[in-house]
Design an enzyme around this catalytic site. Structure first.
Site, PDB file in Angstrom:
ATOM      1  CB  SER A  82       2.253   1.024   7.114  1.00 46.50           C
ATOM      2  OG  SER A  82       1.250   1.375   7.749  1.00 46.50           O
ATOM      3  CG  ASP A 115      -0.352  -3.889   2.491  1.00 46.74           C
ATOM      4  OD1 ASP A 115      -0.662  -3.438   3.298  1.00 46.74           O
ATOM      5  OD2 ASP A 115       0.264  -3.589   1.592  1.00 46.74           O
ATOM      6  CG  HIS A 165      -2.074  -0.742   1.223  1.00 49.41           C
ATOM      7  ND1 HIS A 165      -3.115  -0.383   0.324  1.00 49.41           N
ATOM      8  CD2 HIS A 165      -2.698  -2.047   1.889  1.00 49.41           C
ATOM      9  CE1 HIS A 165      -4.110  -1.336   0.337  1.00 49.41           C
ATOM     10  NE2 HIS A 165      -3.824  -2.158   1.048  1.00 49.41           N
TER      11      HIS A 165
HETATM   12  O1  LIG Z   1       1.697   4.355   7.045  1.00 46.92           O
HETATM   13  C1  LIG Z   1       0.661   4.091   6.425  1.00 46.92           C
HETATM   14  O2  LIG Z   1      -0.072   3.340   6.804  1.00 46.92           O
HETATM   15  C2  LIG Z   1       0.508   4.383   5.140  1.00 46.92           C
HETATM   16  N1  LIG Z   1      -0.480   3.879   4.557  1.00 46.92           N
HETATM   17  C3  LIG Z   1      -0.267   4.507   2.901  1.00 46.92           C
HETATM   18  C4  LIG Z   1      -0.837   4.445   1.655  1.00 46.92           C
HETATM   19  C5  LIG Z   1      -0.430   5.136   0.771  1.00 46.92           C
HETATM   20  C6  LIG Z   1       0.582   6.144   1.010  1.00 46.92           C
HETATM   21  F1  LIG Z   1       0.620   7.016  -0.085  1.00 46.92           F
HETATM   22  C7  LIG Z   1       0.972   6.336   2.083  1.00 46.92           C
HETATM   23  C8  LIG Z   1       0.834   5.483   3.203  1.00 46.92           C
HETATM   24  C9  LIG Z   1       1.161   5.410   4.549  1.00 46.92           C
HETATM   25  N2  LIG Z   1       2.119   6.172   5.151  1.00 46.92           N
HETATM   26  C10 LIG Z   1       1.856   7.692   5.057  1.00 46.92           C
HETATM   27  O3  LIG Z   1       0.761   8.207   4.960  1.00 46.92           O
HETATM   28  C11 LIG Z   1       2.974   8.482   5.726  1.00 46.92           C
HETATM   29  C12 LIG Z   1       3.132   9.890   5.108  1.00 46.92           C
HETATM   30  C13 LIG Z   1       2.989   9.641   6.749  1.00 46.92           C
HETATM   31  C14 LIG Z   1       3.813   9.796   7.837  1.00 46.92           C
HETATM   32  C15 LIG Z   1       3.565   9.419   8.965  1.00 46.92           C
HETATM   33  C16 LIG Z   1       4.361   9.662   9.736  1.00 46.92           C
HETATM   34  C17 LIG Z   1       5.779  10.570   9.700  1.00 46.92           C
HETATM   35  C18 LIG Z   1       6.017  10.693   8.282  1.00 46.92           C
HETATM   36  C19 LIG Z   1       5.175  10.217   7.199  1.00 46.92           C
END
Ligand SMILES: O=C(O)c1[nH]c2ccc(F)cc2c1NC(=O)[C@H]1C[C@@H]1c1ccccc1
Length: 232
Positions: free
Chosen positions: A183, A89, A41
């Site tokens: 993730s 995933d 993802h």
């Molecule tokens: O971590 C996730 O669950 C996840 N799932 C997604 C699906 C698509 C997608 F384009 C991104 C993700 C993404 N990561 C995020 O949104 C990351 C950007 C956010 C973030 C959080 C903490 C510190 C820095 C940056």
């Protein structure tokens, strides 16, 4: 990571930060010298851009002896992964070159025996994901310990209502939990990666929505196959 604490620096030398334009997007871990495992993802909003992989890091910004950003030669999302559910995933990333192994950069073995981790087993998960509901992003690696909950409990009508397959596992999400940005990171039980944090959007820190992981044992053949097929 919600409700966790700063990890001891470089005691999780398998941890990887998947980055785009210098920004952390997802976690991952070194599964072989030239290969990082993460969640499919995480590539949803990257278009055809490849990630860069940061290894040997504790702080995302400070200079550290063995911190190094690796280019990615190729990315292999599991063919069964899709944006509508959490199935398959997984994402394998082939680094441009073998990672230089040292005190801060090490491979983490993954579970190859396809047997469920017993409920109540306490496992640990680490990441640079958000540490508060307001979306605070940590600079340093965080970790938290979580007990495994049975698939039956996780599939209850009031929890994930039958969507947790045999290729998934769950941990309790009351207060302490994984969250956005964690993730792709490994769920480590007894020093072995049993699962990968799924990257489908989910509410964090609510006991009614346990954390979901892709179990690794069922995918051992796929992981080995991709690593063997791609040169190197
Ligand atoms: O971590 C996730 O669950 C996840 N799932 C997604 C699906 C698509 C997608 F384009 C991104 C993700 C993404 N990561 C995020 O949104 C990351 C950007 C956010 C973030 C959080 C903490 C510190 C820095 C940056």
């Amino acid at each position: 990571i919600l409700g966790g604490y700063e990890a001891r620096p470089h005691l999780k030398p398998f941890m990887a930060s998947l980055q785009l334009d210098g920004q952390h997007v997802c976690g991952g871990f070194l599964v072989a010298e030239q290969w990082v495992l993460s969640a499919a993802h995480c590539t949803e909003e990257t278009g055809d851009k490849l990630f860069q992989v940061l290894l040997g890091a504790h702080s995302l910004t400070e200079q550290e002896p063995h911190k190094r950003l690796y280019r990615v030669r190729a990315q292999f999302p599991h063919p069964g992964s899709n944006k509508h559910n959490n199935k398959d995933d997984l994402l394998l990333l082939q680094l441009e070159e073998k990672a230089e192994l040292n005190a801060d950069v090490q491979v983490l073995p993954f579970q190859r025996e396809d047997r469920d981790v017993a409920p109540d087993t306490v496992c640990e998960v680490a990441g640079w994901g958000i540490t508060s509901h307001s979306g605070r992003r940590p600079d340093r690696l965080q970790q938290v310990e979580r007990p495994v909950i049975s698939r039956d409990v996780c599939n209850h009508r009031t929890r994930h209502d039958g969507t947790i397959t045999n290729n998934m596992m769950c941990t309790d999400s009351r207060r302490k939990d994984t969250c956005k940005g964690d993730s792709g990171g490994p769920l480590v039980c007894g020093g072995v990666a049993e699962g990968v944090v799924t990257a489908g959007s989910r509410v964090c820190g609510n006991y009614k929505k346990p954390a979901i992981y892709t179990r690794l044992a069922p995918y051992a053949a796929w992981i080995d196959g991709v690593m063997a097929s791609a040169d190197g």
